[in-house]
Design a protein around this motif. Structure first.
Motif, mmCIF file in Angstrom:
data_model
loop_
_atom_site.group_PDB
_atom_site.id
_atom_site.type_symbol
_atom_site.label_atom_id
_atom_site.label_comp_id
_atom_site.label_asym_id
_atom_site.label_seq_id
_atom_site.Cartn_x
_atom_site.Cartn_y
_atom_site.Cartn_z
ATOM 1 N N SER A 56 0.825 -1.205 0.000
ATOM 2 C CA SER A 56 0.000 0.000 0.000
ATOM 3 C C SER A 56 0.865 1.264 0.000
ATOM 4 O O SER A 56 0.570 2.226 -0.708
ATOM 5 C CB SER A 56 -0.983 0.003 1.171
ATOM 6 N N ARG A 57 1.932 1.274 0.757
ATOM 7 C CA ARG A 57 2.838 2.435 0.743
ATOM 8 C C ARG A 57 3.579 2.550 -0.584
ATOM 9 O O ARG A 57 3.801 3.646 -1.084
ATOM 10 C CB ARG A 57 3.855 2.334 1.876
ATOM 11 N N LEU A 58 3.953 1.410 -1.159
ATOM 12 C CA LEU A 58 4.697 1.410 -2.422
ATOM 13 C C LEU A 58 3.890 2.044 -3.551
ATOM 14 O O LEU A 58 4.431 2.782 -4.367
ATOM 15 C CB LEU A 58 5.090 -0.026 -2.799
ATOM 16 N N ILE A 59 2.591 1.778 -3.578
ATOM 17 C CA ILE A 59 1.764 2.316 -4.662
ATOM 18 C C ILE A 59 0.966 3.549 -4.238
ATOM 19 O O ILE A 59 0.103 4.013 -4.980
ATOM 20 C CB ILE A 59 0.854 1.235 -5.286
ATOM 21 N N GLY A 60 1.240 4.077 -3.054
ATOM 22 C CA GLY A 60 0.636 5.339 -2.636
ATOM 23 C C GLY A 60 -0.788 5.251 -2.135
ATOM 24 O O GLY A 60 -1.546 6.214 -2.230
ATOM 25 N N MET A 61 -1.176 4.121 -1.559
ATOM 26 C CA MET A 61 -2.511 3.964 -0.971
ATOM 27 C C MET A 61 -2.431 4.166 0.532
ATOM 28 O O MET A 61 -1.350 4.085 1.114
ATOM 29 C CB MET A 61 -3.060 2.554 -1.231
ATOM 30 N N ASP A 62 -3.597 4.377 1.155
ATOM 31 C CA ASP A 62 -3.656 4.396 2.610
ATOM 32 C C ASP A 62 -3.306 3.006 3.123
ATOM 33 O O ASP A 62 -3.693 2.000 2.521
ATOM 34 C CB ASP A 62 -5.050 4.779 3.098
ATOM 35 N N THR A 63 -2.601 2.958 4.237
ATOM 36 C CA THR A 63 -2.220 1.675 4.819
ATOM 37 C C THR A 63 -3.407 1.076 5.561
ATOM 38 O O THR A 63 -4.116 1.778 6.279
ATOM 39 C CB THR A 63 -1.029 1.851 5.783
ATOM 40 N N ALA A 64 -3.617 -0.212 5.394
ATOM 41 C CA ALA A 64 -4.718 -0.914 6.052
ATOM 42 C C ALA A 64 -4.478 -0.983 7.557
ATOM 43 O O ALA A 64 -3.334 -0.976 8.017
ATOM 44 C CB ALA A 64 -4.861 -2.317 5.484
ATOM 45 N N ALA A 65 -5.571 -1.071 8.295
ATOM 46 C CA ALA A 65 -5.472 -1.174 9.753
ATOM 47 C C ALA A 65 -4.789 -2.474 10.166
ATOM 48 O O ALA A 65 -4.037 -2.510 11.130
ATOM 49 C CB ALA A 65 -6.858 -1.089 10.375
ATOM 50 N N GLU A 66 -5.062 -3.536 9.400
ATOM 51 C CA GLU A 66 -4.465 -4.839 9.715
ATOM 52 C C GLU A 66 -4.052 -5.530 8.430
ATOM 53 O O GLU A 66 -4.845 -5.661 7.502
ATOM 54 C CB GLU A 66 -5.469 -5.709 10.467
ATOM 55 N N ASN A 67 -2.803 -5.947 8.371
ATOM 56 C CA ASN A 67 -2.297 -6.718 7.235
ATOM 57 C C ASN A 67 -2.139 -8.159 7.692
ATOM 58 O O ASN A 67 -1.392 -8.430 8.619
ATOM 59 C CB ASN A 67 -0.970 -6.143 6.738
ATOM 60 N N ARG A 68 -2.842 -9.065 7.024
ATOM 61 C CA ARG A 68 -2.874 -10.456 7.474
ATOM 62 C C ARG A 68 -1.941 -11.378 6.716
ATOM 63 O O ARG A 68 -1.643 -12.466 7.181
ATOM 64 C CB ARG A 68 -4.300 -10.992 7.358
ATOM 65 N N ASN A 69 -1.523 -10.982 5.500
ATOM 66 C CA ASN A 69 -0.731 -11.895 4.682
ATOM 67 C C ASN A 69 0.511 -11.225 4.112
ATOM 68 O O ASN A 69 0.546 -10.009 3.932
ATOM 69 C CB ASN A 69 -1.557 -12.451 3.518
ATOM 70 N N ILE A 70 1.496 -12.067 3.822
ATOM 71 C CA ILE A 70 2.699 -11.652 3.107
ATOM 72 C C ILE A 70 2.837 -12.577 1.905
ATOM 73 O O ILE A 70 2.824 -13.804 2.053
ATOM 74 C CB ILE A 70 3.962 -11.739 3.986
ATOM 75 N N LEU A 71 2.923 -11.977 0.720
ATOM 76 C CA LEU A 71 3.197 -12.749 -0.486
ATOM 77 C C LEU A 71 4.712 -12.845 -0.617
ATOM 78 O O LEU A 71 5.399 -11.821 -0.638
ATOM 79 C CB LEU A 71 2.627 -12.057 -1.725
ATOM 80 N N ILE A 72 5.245 -14.039 -0.701
ATOM 81 C CA ILE A 72 6.681 -14.216 -0.911
ATOM 82 C C ILE A 72 6.893 -14.190 -2.420
ATOM 83 O O ILE A 72 6.530 -15.116 -3.136
ATOM 84 C CB ILE A 72 7.207 -15.521 -0.277
ATOM 85 N N MET A 73 7.453 -13.072 -2.883
ATOM 86 C CA MET A 73 7.666 -12.842 -4.304
ATOM 87 C C MET A 73 9.023 -13.400 -4.705
ATOM 88 O O MET A 73 9.967 -13.384 -3.901
ATOM 89 C CB MET A 73 7.616 -11.344 -4.608
ATOM 90 N N LYS A 74 9.115 -13.859 -5.947
ATOM 91 C CA LYS A 74 10.390 -14.405 -6.417
ATOM 92 C C LYS A 74 10.720 -13.831 -7.791
ATOM 93 O O LYS A 74 9.848 -13.578 -8.613
ATOM 94 C CB LYS A 74 10.339 -15.926 -6.486
ATOM 95 N N GLN A 75 11.995 -13.613 -7.980
ATOM 96 C CA GLN A 75 12.505 -13.225 -9.286
ATOM 97 C C GLN A 75 13.923 -13.778 -9.382
ATOM 98 O O GLN A 75 14.794 -13.371 -8.623
ATOM 99 C CB GLN A 75 12.512 -11.698 -9.448
ATOM 100 N N ASN A 76 14.098 -14.713 -10.284
ATOM 101 C CA ASN A 76 15.363 -15.454 -10.391
ATOM 102 C C ASN A 76 15.661 -16.093 -9.039
ATOM 103 O O ASN A 76 14.858 -16.842 -8.535
ATOM 104 C CB ASN A 76 16.485 -14.553 -10.900
#
Length: 131
Positions: A56-76
């Motif tokens: 949300s911060r990366l794309i300029g949105m308001d931050t959610a009150a609660e973040n429940r998940n983390i996506l583990i991103m991969k590149q190479n």
């Protein structure tokens, strides 16, 4: 193609399942002093330290009150966590269902999909978090 449908601030987003290694519940995140605002911190994932980016911060949105998940991103061989509010489901999207966004203002949006009486923005963020 398989996509992960998730929610942030009452909006729906899709991200390609090919770029996601796994989805985990939010764990303790250690702050990193002097890091950019969009870096949430570091996590220990089975003995490997990963940087976690707050989407949300990366794309300029308001931050959610609660973040429940983390996506583990991969590149190479590189992996990073992407902190989001909540994963809803993994769905199959057909190429012809994607409507391209004509705007060049945001380079992380790659289209829009309408389904189930809702709209979801397709985002591509690997070029932002891995560069």
């Amino acid at each position: 193609m398989q996509m992960i449908l998730f929610q942030m601030n009452q909006q729906h987003f899709l991200i390609s399942a090919d770029s996601v290694e796994e989805v985990i519940d939010t764990v303790k995140i250690t702050d990193v002093p002097l890091a950019p605002r969009w870096i949430e911190g570091l996590i220990n994932l089975r003995g490997t330290v990963l940087t976690v980016v707050n989407l949300s911060r990366l794309i300029g949105m308001d931050t959610a009150a609660e973040n429940r998940n983390i996506l583990i991103m991969k590149q190479n061989d590189e992996r990073k966590g992407l902190l989001i509010e909540e994963v809803i489901e993994v769905i199959d999207i057909q190429e012809e269902d994607i409507q391209l966004n004509a705007t060049e203002k945001f380079d992380y949006y790659s289209g829009i999909v309408k389904f189930k009486d809702q709209i979801a923005n397709i985002i591509t963020v690997n070029h932002l978090i891995f560069d």
